[in-house]
Design an enzyme around this catalytic site. Structure first.
Site, short mmCIF file in Angstrom:
data_model
loop_
_atom_site.label_atom_id
_atom_site.label_comp_id
_atom_site.label_asym_id
_atom_site.label_seq_id
_atom_site.Cartn_x
_atom_site.Cartn_y
_atom_site.Cartn_z
N GLU A 196 -3.17 6.99 -3.23
CA GLU A 196 -2.67 7.14 -4.59
C GLU A 196 -2.59 5.81 -5.34
O GLU A 196 -2.96 5.72 -6.50
CB GLU A 196 -1.26 7.77 -4.58
CG GLU A 196 -1.27 9.28 -4.38
CD GLU A 196 0.14 9.87 -4.32
OE1 GLU A 196 0.26 11.04 -3.94
OE2 GLU A 196 1.12 9.15 -4.64
N GLU A 197 -2.09 4.79 -4.65
CA GLU A 197 -1.86 3.52 -5.34
C GLU A 197 -3.13 2.69 -5.50
O GLU A 197 -3.26 1.95 -6.47
CB GLU A 197 -0.79 2.69 -4.60
CG GLU A 197 0.59 3.34 -4.66
CD GLU A 197 1.71 2.41 -4.22
OE1 GLU A 197 1.44 1.28 -3.79
OE2 GLU A 197 2.87 2.85 -4.31
#
Lengths: 266, 266
Positions: free
Chosen positions: B152-153
């Site tokens: 996600e990051e």
């Protein structure tokens, strides 16, 4: 609008405000105070608004929900509600998701392991001998919980040595998860004084006898734990030991659990 | 008294009963139903009585508290109340006490570590590079959470390898505790696609450069983690690897985390 017609909140570190109720009030008085306060907080650009309502003020809960608040968490004596004001996605902290438990592997110098039979729960009346187990209390360190549970159930005083392994399971109670830490402890006393309320029997048992129980042999998880304990007994296994460290967020000491053997060998 | 004047509950495995509300009702109707039902459950020797009240039925909460119920836990959309009938000590399960978080040590073959700068929180605008971190979601395995947060990051796809260490801290949010697992992951992709909402910057950085940041050097906990990661980098450290096992309580697979190197060497 005068200042006394607003709720008194305390600002938090994240651009939010928290209101803690200590005095009871009429729910209709509360409803209009809350409405006026919300308008003010919106103007001020506040983000999360928290209402901590003690159970004595339960009459205020319905009004808060009608103003758009929802539940964040609850403890026996209070309910925490929250409302996220901005249009952007909420960055409110999540509720607690896990309960933490311990199982205690206590081995004496004769190669005997400390085992108990429980008076209630699923093992009641089964004759199955198991390690002492228990739940880590709020604010308690895992290593302290293991020592406490062994003392409570059997009277044996121990020193915490290592976390040998841990298991994460889900939907353990309601929708919540469980983290179960298998701990090794060294006995500092030997005379068993069992606790009568929960414990049917407690004894020192040759490890081989514990491991040979059909129930233990039948369950994959317990078989793994037997292998680990056996390896530990023969000094061929290293788990995680607790090291007190200061955290990045406070000056309080917190335990970091790590493989101390591998780290000290550097 | 006719049967329709009692609440419909479902028996649980511990001699208790749980009532789940699905339809709204008037609070005075509920109050008399609850009173009659409690009398019945007492006669039947029930122990814990649970009321799961959805937020739409918030008008029933006050009546339940007046009948001697207190809060057990709450999630955004419901409140769970409980009442322990017997004179003996309650054996009701405790509420969840811990939130679980992960930090991800992702090392590529060039000896570079995956680091990010965050847009919000205490590190905002500090220029500090840190490992990707995140909160384990309800029902999520720690190993899956680590892979998800890195993806996600930073967009990087990884394979989970090991838990290197973990830290338990208290009063991390409200009165709740926090378990933070430092995980090692192997990158399967290399092209960073940072997430714009939370992440200011993301890059592959020589591990030595990460470790030399004054902020990292200043904090005892981070210094320990650097030592562990460095030992891991040099293949001199073993953490805990996840092994799927069936639990003693259900046929579902749960992960047991253990020192796989020491166990396989038997």
């Amino acid at each position: 609008m005068t200042t006394c017609s607003l709720l008194t909140g305390k600002e938090d570190d994240f651009g939010g405000v928290i209101v803690r109720f200590t005095n009871q009030m009429e729910s209709n008085v509360f409803a209009s105070l809350l409405r006026a306060s919300m308008a003010q907080w919106k103007l001020q650009g506040k983000k999360g608004v928290w209402l901590e309502i003690p159970i004595e003020c339960v009459n205020l809960v319905e009004a808060a929900v009608k103003e758009g608040f929802y539940y964040h968490h609850a403890e026996p004596k209070y309910l925490m509600l929250v409302h996220w004001i901005p249009e952007t996605n909420s960055t409110l902290p999540a509720n607690a998701t896990h309960r933490v438990g311990i199982g205690a592997f206590v081995l004496n110098k004769e190669g005997q392991v400390l085992v108990v039979q429980e008076k209630s729960g699923k093992f009641r009346g089964t004759g199955i001998w198991k390690f002492p187990t228990g739940v880590v209390e709020q604010g308690e360190d895992i290593c302290d919980a293991a020592v406490r549970e062994v003392k409570e159930e059997t009277g044996i005083i121990t020193e915490f040595k290592e976390i040998l392994a841990f298991r994460q399971s889900h939907k353990a109670f309601f929708q919540k998860s469980d983290l179960f830490f298998v701990c090794m402890l060294e006995p500092l006393s030997f005379d068993i004084q069992k606790q009568d309320l929960e414990i049917e029997a407690a004894e020192w048992m040759p490890f081989e006898e514990y491991a040979a129980q059909p129930y233990v042999e039948k369950h994959e998880l317990l078989k793994y734990l037997v292998d680990i304990c056996l390896a530990k007994k023969e000094r061929k296994y290293t788990g995680f030991t607790p090291v007190p460290t200061t955290s990045t967020f406070s000056s309080e000491k917190h335990f970091l659990y790590l493989n101390g053997r591998d780290l000290s060998s550097l």
